[in-house]
Design a protein around this motif. Sequence first.
Motif: not given
Length: 84
Positions: A10-12, A14-18, A44-52
């Motif tokens: 999850l940290r990766w 959250c910190n490797q976004r486009s 819910a946070f994980t679901r958001l983080a998995d979104m484009e």
Amino acid sequence: MSDDVAYNRLRWICNQRSMREMDVVLGGFLERRFHELTPDQAAAFTRLADMEDIDLWPLVSGRKPCDDPALAEMLAMLREVRIA
């Protein structure tokens, strides 16, 4: 998956976004508030983080409404940290 492995993944994410803005918002929230979340909020946070980013940014910025109550709660929490 162990808790440490899941958190590191999850940290990766959250910190490797486009979008740099999403790195700041998600990564900052993860570091400051993730440990305080309930299991449902963490999911819910994980679901958001998995979104484009192209789909997530309008939700985070408030330009697009969110119909999912769990995600809407998390988006409100993200906005609080982003502003603070």
